[in-house]
Design a protein around this motif. Structure first.
Motif, PDB file in Angstrom:
ATOM      1  N   ASN A   1     118.964  31.472  37.003  1.00  0.00           N
ATOM      2  CA  ASN A   1     119.059  30.649  35.791  1.00  0.00           C
ATOM      3  C   ASN A   1     120.012  29.691  35.655  1.00  0.00           C
ATOM      4  O   ASN A   1     120.066  28.962  34.429  1.00  0.00           O
ATOM      5  N   TYR A   2     121.254  29.646  36.305  1.00  0.00           N
ATOM      6  CA  TYR A   2     122.445  28.655  36.243  1.00  0.00           C
ATOM      7  C   TYR A   2     121.992  27.468  36.987  1.00  0.00           C
ATOM      8  O   TYR A   2     122.064  27.376  37.896  1.00  0.00           O
ATOM      9  N   ALA A   3     122.011  26.572  35.945  1.00  0.00           N
ATOM     10  CA  ALA A   3     121.539  25.309  36.604  1.00  0.00           C
ATOM     11  C   ALA A   3     122.577  24.623  37.446  1.00  0.00           C
ATOM     12  O   ALA A   3     122.469  23.976  38.297  1.00  0.00           O
ATOM     13  N   GLU A   4     123.915  25.068  37.217  1.00  0.00           N
ATOM     14  CA  GLU A   4     124.914  24.497  37.984  1.00  0.00           C
ATOM     15  C   GLU A   4     124.792  25.165  39.489  1.00  0.00           C
ATOM     16  O   GLU A   4     125.413  24.594  40.496  1.00  0.00           O
ATOM     17  N   LEU A   5     123.983  26.104  40.021  1.00  0.00           N
ATOM     18  CA  LEU A   5     123.904  26.957  41.280  1.00  0.00           C
ATOM     19  C   LEU A   5     122.420  26.842  41.642  1.00  0.00           C
ATOM     20  O   LEU A   5     122.399  26.793  43.087  1.00  0.00           O
ATOM     21  N   VAL A   6     121.439  26.265  41.043  1.00  0.00           N
ATOM     22  CA  VAL A   6     120.167  26.170  41.505  1.00  0.00           C
ATOM     23  C   VAL A   6     120.080  25.222  42.617  1.00  0.00           C
ATOM     24  O   VAL A   6     119.372  25.538  43.612  1.00  0.00           O
ATOM     25  N   ASP A   7     120.615  24.211  42.649  1.00  0.00           N
ATOM     26  CA  ASP A   7     120.472  23.242  43.707  1.00  0.00           C
ATOM     27  C   ASP A   7     121.246  23.710  45.064  1.00  0.00           C
ATOM     28  O   ASP A   7     121.023  23.183  46.264  1.00  0.00           O
ATOM     29  N   ALA A   8     122.124  24.626  44.871  1.00  0.00           N
ATOM     30  CA  ALA A   8     122.668  25.121  46.196  1.00  0.00           C
ATOM     31  C   ALA A   8     121.481  26.028  47.045  1.00  0.00           C
ATOM     32  O   ALA A   8     121.805  26.321  48.146  1.00  0.00           O
ATOM     33  N   SER A   9     120.319  26.280  46.363  1.00  0.00           N
ATOM     34  CA  SER A   9     119.573  27.137  47.003  1.00  0.00           C
ATOM     35  C   SER A   9     118.662  26.355  48.224  1.00  0.00           C
ATOM     36  O   SER A   9     118.513  25.178  47.826  1.00  0.00           O
ATOM     37  N   ALA A  10     118.299  26.978  49.084  1.00  0.00           N
ATOM     38  CA  ALA A  10     117.542  26.376  50.215  1.00  0.00           C
ATOM     39  C   ALA A  10     116.074  25.887  49.563  1.00  0.00           C
ATOM     40  O   ALA A  10     115.563  24.831  49.981  1.00  0.00           O
ATOM     41  N   HIS A  11     115.721  26.738  48.855  1.00  0.00           N
ATOM     42  CA  HIS A  11     114.336  26.462  47.902  1.00  0.00           C
ATOM     43  C   HIS A  11     114.349  26.449  46.838  1.00  0.00           C
ATOM     44  O   HIS A  11     115.041  27.323  46.162  1.00  0.00           O
ATOM     45  N   LEU A  12     113.718  25.584  45.961  1.00  0.00           N
ATOM     46  CA  LEU A  12     113.711  25.716  44.460  1.00  0.00           C
ATOM     47  C   LEU A  12     112.241  26.346  44.275  1.00  0.00           C
ATOM     48  O   LEU A  12     111.138  26.012  44.932  1.00  0.00           O
ATOM     49  N   MET A  13     111.787  26.907  42.914  1.00  0.00           N
ATOM     50  CA  MET A  13     110.678  27.145  42.450  1.00  0.00           C
ATOM     51  C   MET A  13     110.481  26.628  41.060  1.00  0.00           C
ATOM     52  O   MET A  13     111.323  27.035  40.210  1.00  0.00           O
ATOM     53  N   ALA A  14     109.311  26.001  40.995  1.00  0.00           N
ATOM     54  CA  ALA A  14     109.018  25.548  39.327  1.00  0.00           C
ATOM     55  C   ALA A  14     107.901  26.300  39.212  1.00  0.00           C
ATOM     56  O   ALA A  14     106.996  26.664  39.860  1.00  0.00           O
ATOM     57  N   PHE A  15     107.916  27.103  37.907  1.00  0.00           N
ATOM     58  CA  PHE A  15     106.689  27.667  37.441  1.00  0.00           C
ATOM     59  C   PHE A  15     106.423  27.135  35.794  1.00  0.00           C
ATOM     60  O   PHE A  15     107.416  26.923  35.037  1.00  0.00           O
ATOM     61  N   THR A  16     105.248  27.113  35.363  1.00  0.00           N
ATOM     62  CA  THR A  16     104.728  26.794  34.087  1.00  0.00           C
ATOM     63  C   THR A  16     103.297  27.335  33.730  1.00  0.00           C
ATOM     64  O   THR A  16     102.730  27.706  34.632  1.00  0.00           O
ATOM     65  N   THR A  17     102.986  27.381  32.497  1.00  0.00           N
ATOM     66  CA  THR A  17     101.725  27.746  32.250  1.00  0.00           C
ATOM     67  C   THR A  17     100.979  26.875  31.452  1.00  0.00           C
ATOM     68  O   THR A  17     101.529  25.841  30.595  1.00  0.00           O
ATOM     69  N   VAL A  18      99.736  26.557  31.945  1.00  0.00           N
ATOM     70  CA  VAL A  18      98.591  25.743  31.084  1.00  0.00           C
ATOM     71  C   VAL A  18      98.420  26.074  29.630  1.00  0.00           C
ATOM     72  O   VAL A  18      98.221  27.441  29.543  1.00  0.00           O
ATOM     73  N   PRO A  19      98.953  25.311  28.790  1.00  0.00           N
ATOM     74  CA  PRO A  19      98.412  25.913  27.294  1.00  0.00           C
ATOM     75  C   PRO A  19      97.225  26.297  27.232  1.00  0.00           C
ATOM     76  O   PRO A  19      96.145  25.822  27.669  1.00  0.00           O
TER      77      PRO A  19
END
Length: 261
Positions: free
Chosen positions: A243-261
């Motif tokens: 959850n630390y924005a400063e480190l997220v971009d150092a990951s090989a893969h990213l994951m976005a998640f969200t819920t439809v209202p």
């Protein structure tokens, strides 16, 4: 001229995609963290899950075994044939930008591959909008991307980051468009902010992006008697820092998640 789709087919014809996530320790880290995030974010079984770009069914078969109703879609016919060998799931050849499913017909959509194979921004937005279309109210999207800095970190940890390779990586770092002469195939590498923006533009709100493997993923493949300890440390590091924005971009893969209202 060879089309982008033919390039993609040619690349995967030479890959054992069904074994990729079991090949090296960094692949295993990706697998474990992806499943951890799926368990955390998906609705409970027997929810209907549409696995778009699901390859040979590694994640789909695992979810089907946990009681989900899973349908897989992939653009590569060989992947779909392999997926159909798994029990308790269905599969079809299809395109993430033009799904055959009805509006508001599924509880969750996984996009764990299409966003990096769709190099054009409009193509990615179209795939995300299709996911939004087929999701029911309350449905969940989980969308993966390759991190912008994956290639440079991978080359650096292998000792192969020569001046020539570095010169080829400069435009990749600037634009996100991967140079296939560096390995892999034509692809797009996201920053976390860019992934969040694209998912939001496709009609989703409250989009969250986390790192999958975390910032210590490059240490897990090094040889040595402490390999298991380093793997466990890298896994724990990914969990602690996701959850630390400063480190997220150092990951090989990213994951976005969200819920439809």
């Amino acid at each position: 001229m060879v089309s982008k789709r033919e390039d993609l087919f040619a690349y995967y014809a030479g890959q054992d995609e069904g074994r990729r996530l079991f090949r090296f320790r960094h692949n295993r880290l990706e697998l474990l963290r992806t499943r951890e995030l799926l368990q955390r974010q998906l609705p409970l079984p027997p929810a209907v899950v549409l696995d778009v770009g699901g390859g040979t069914g590694v994640h789909a078969a695992w979810l089907a075994g946990r009681g989900y109703h899973v349908h897989l879609v992939d653009v590569v016919p060989g992947h779909v044939r392999a997926a159909l060998e798994h029990e308790h799931l269905t599969a079809e050849v299809g395109d993430a930008r033009r799904l055959t499913q009805s509006d508001a017909s599924v509880d969750a959509v996984l996009l764990l591959g299409p966003l990096y194979h769709l190099v054009g921004r409009a193509e990615r937005i179209a795939a995300l909008a299709e996911a939004r279309r087929v999701l029911r109210p309350g449905g969940v999207l989980l969308a993966a991307a390759i991190g912008r800095f994956m290639a440079v970190l991978d080359w650096a940890q292998s000792g192969g980051l020569t001046a020539g390779v570095a010169a080829k990586l400069v435009p990749v770092l600037s634009t996100g468009v991967h140079d296939p002469t560096l390995g892999f195939t034509e692809a797009f590498f996201h920053t976390a902010a860019q992934l969040q923006q694209e998912v939001a533009e496709a009609g989703f709100a409250d989009v969250r992006v986390v790192g999958v493997e975390g910032p210590a993923w490059t240490i897990v493949d090094a040889p040595g008697d402490d390999a298991d300890a380093r793997f466990d440390s890298a896994l724990r590091c990914a969990q602690l820092t996701e959850n630390y924005a400063e480190l997220v971009d150092a990951s090989a893969h990213l994951m976005a998640f969200t819920t439809v209202p």
